[in-house]
Design a protein around this motif. Structure first.
Motif, PDB file in Angstrom:
ATOM      1  N   GLY A 189       0.814  -1.215   0.000  1.00  0.00           N
ATOM      2  CA  GLY A 189       0.000   0.000   0.000  1.00  0.00           C
ATOM      3  C   GLY A 189       0.841   1.256   0.000  1.00  0.00           C
ATOM      4  N   ASP A 190       1.912   1.264   0.794  1.00  0.00           N
ATOM      5  CA  ASP A 190       2.813   2.420   0.813  1.00  0.00           C
ATOM      6  C   ASP A 190       3.432   2.642  -0.571  1.00  0.00           C
ATOM      7  N   LEU A 191       3.872   1.547  -1.190  1.00  0.00           N
ATOM      8  CA  LEU A 191       4.485   1.624  -2.516  1.00  0.00           C
ATOM      9  C   LEU A 191       3.500   2.180  -3.540  1.00  0.00           C
ATOM     10  N   MET A 192       2.302   1.631  -3.562  1.00  0.00           N
ATOM     11  CA  MET A 192       1.297   2.090  -4.518  1.00  0.00           C
ATOM     12  C   MET A 192       0.935   3.547  -4.280  1.00  0.00           C
ATOM     13  N   ASP A 193       0.796   3.917  -3.015  1.00  0.00           N
ATOM     14  CA  ASP A 193       0.411   5.291  -2.701  1.00  0.00           C
ATOM     15  C   ASP A 193       1.459   6.283  -3.180  1.00  0.00           C
ATOM     16  N   GLU A 194       2.740   5.948  -3.011  1.00  0.00           N
ATOM     17  CA  GLU A 194       3.805   6.839  -3.474  1.00  0.00           C
ATOM     18  C   GLU A 194       3.782   6.978  -4.997  1.00  0.00           C
ATOM     19  N   ILE A 195       3.616   5.868  -5.701  1.00  0.00           N
ATOM     20  CA  ILE A 195       3.602   5.905  -7.163  1.00  0.00           C
ATOM     21  C   ILE A 195       2.371   6.625  -7.682  1.00  0.00           C
ATOM     22  N   TRP A 196       1.207   6.300  -7.132  1.00  0.00           N
ATOM     23  CA  TRP A 196      -0.025   6.958  -7.582  1.00  0.00           C
ATOM     24  C   TRP A 196       0.011   8.461  -7.299  1.00  0.00           C
ATOM     25  N   SER A 197       0.589   8.860  -6.192  1.00  0.00           N
ATOM     26  CA  SER A 197       0.663  10.283  -5.861  1.00  0.00           C
ATOM     27  C   SER A 197       1.433  11.055  -6.923  1.00  0.00           C
TER      28      SER A 197
END
Length: 355
Positions: free
Chosen positions: A175-183
């Motif tokens: 989730g942290d990884l996805m959130d950083e990329i999506w941001s």
């Protein structure tokens, strides 16, 4: 290949994903492979993309979607493509096997690798976007698919049994990884996208690929993070998920998905999706992949004409396409027969509007 006379308008797809009926039926595919587009356009699209000649490639790619009646251009860049070699999304055991390998995995390097790969593609897509159109897609791979790549589908239960804390931490880190990329994606390329999505295949023909409790306890919290970020950017969210996932559909809707794609007649007729969910979310697809692959073009035209008209009337937000995508084993002529039949309906709808 034909050219539709209808001018594209990405707002039709936005309406559908927000579960509103568009005045003219939109078309949607999760993916159309370069090989099929090259065959239908007589172009060298496959070679151009392989050689990273993205402006030339996306000019052909976007123009194909415009000419054949789409209002949006589908495109995503998958996170797993930026993972280290040896991922297990397609089978086998992945690099994460226990708490130590979870800790040592190069999490911090993945967003930069992904951006280096994705940014030139997104930038060219934006430069070559046809007038009136925007993109649909964004950052490919969902929470469960990434966990499969990192651990392996058949090995995930062993990790959970051996170390429940590490198992839970795996999904938090994803989730942290996805959130950083999506941001970063939304900040830099969000303007060229009308609708955002990720694909997360949670099921197969008869059931989920994991326990419902895993979806509710570990996946849904991370879904909420990404969907919330997409909504905060003013865009609706589309979930693409294959398989029999009815056990968790209410949970997914509660998590904030605005629309759902992927359906297979062997699992349930599209009418069930309409009966159970059309009052809450937009529904995309409706034409079974097996049918598109195996039927004759004349039969495809007849069935598509019938189903497109019925689904458009009975669902609030509906966009027509296959229940999955257009890979290279779909006969180009069969795909074209579906598009031509759908565009005859679209032209009739457009004529009524302009009377």
């Amino acid at each position: 290949m034909f050219d539709t006379a209808i001018e594209p308008d990405y707002r039709r797809m936005v309406d559908v994903v927000r579960n509103q009926r568009a005045e003219i039926l939109p078309l949607y595919e999760h993916n159309v492979c370069y090989e099929v587009i090259a065959a239908l356009t007589g172009s060298d699209l496959v070679r151009l993309m392989a050689e990273n000649r993205f402006d030339e490639g996306f000019r052909i790619y976007g123009d194909f979607f415009r000419r054949t009646g789409y209002d949006v251009v589908t495109f995503e860049q998958c996170i797993t493509a930026a993972m280290p070699p040896g991922g297990a999304l397609m089978g086998g055991q992945g690099p994460i096997r226990d708490r130590r390998s979870l800790r040592d995995f190069p999490w911090a390097a993945i967003p930069g690798r992904w951006y280096e790969m994705a940014a030139p593609r997104f930038a060219a897509l934006g430069r070559q976007m046809p007038a009136g159109m925007k993109a649909i897609g964004g950052v490919g791979n969902g929470v469960f698919e990434i966990s499969e790549d990192l651990v392996g589908l058949e090995y995930l239960p062993f990790l959970q049994a051996d170390d429940e804390e590490a198992y839970a931490d795996l999904y938090r880190r994803i989730g942290d990884l996805m959130d950083e990329i999506w941001s970063r994606f939304l900040a830099e390329f969000g303007d060229i996208y009308a609708v955002c999505r990720f694909g997360d295949d949670l099921g197969f023909r008869s059931s989920l690929l994991t326990m419902p409790a895993t979806v509710r306890e570990h996946l849904i919290p991370q879904y909420r993070r990404i969907i919330g970020r997409v909504h905060a950017a003013g865009k609706p969210f589309l979930l693409h998920s294959c398989g029999c996932i009815f056990e968790v559909m209410d949970d997914l809707i509660a998590a904030g998905i605005d629309a759902k794609h992927s359906n297979e007649e062997a699992i349930a007729p599209f009418e069930r999706w309409i009966a159970d969910y059309a009052d809450r979310i937009g529904l995309l697809g409706g034409i079974d992949m097996n049918f598109i692959v195996s039927a004759e073009p004349a039969e495809i035209a007849r069935v598509v004409s019938d189903k497109a008209s019925r689904y458009y009337r009975s669902a609030n937000g509906f966009a027509l396409g296959t229940g999955n995508s257009i890979p290279d084993y779909v006969p180009p002529g069969n795909y074209l027969a579906m598009l031509e039949a759908a565009n005859r309906i679209r032209e009739q709808q457009a004529a009524k509007i302009h009377k």
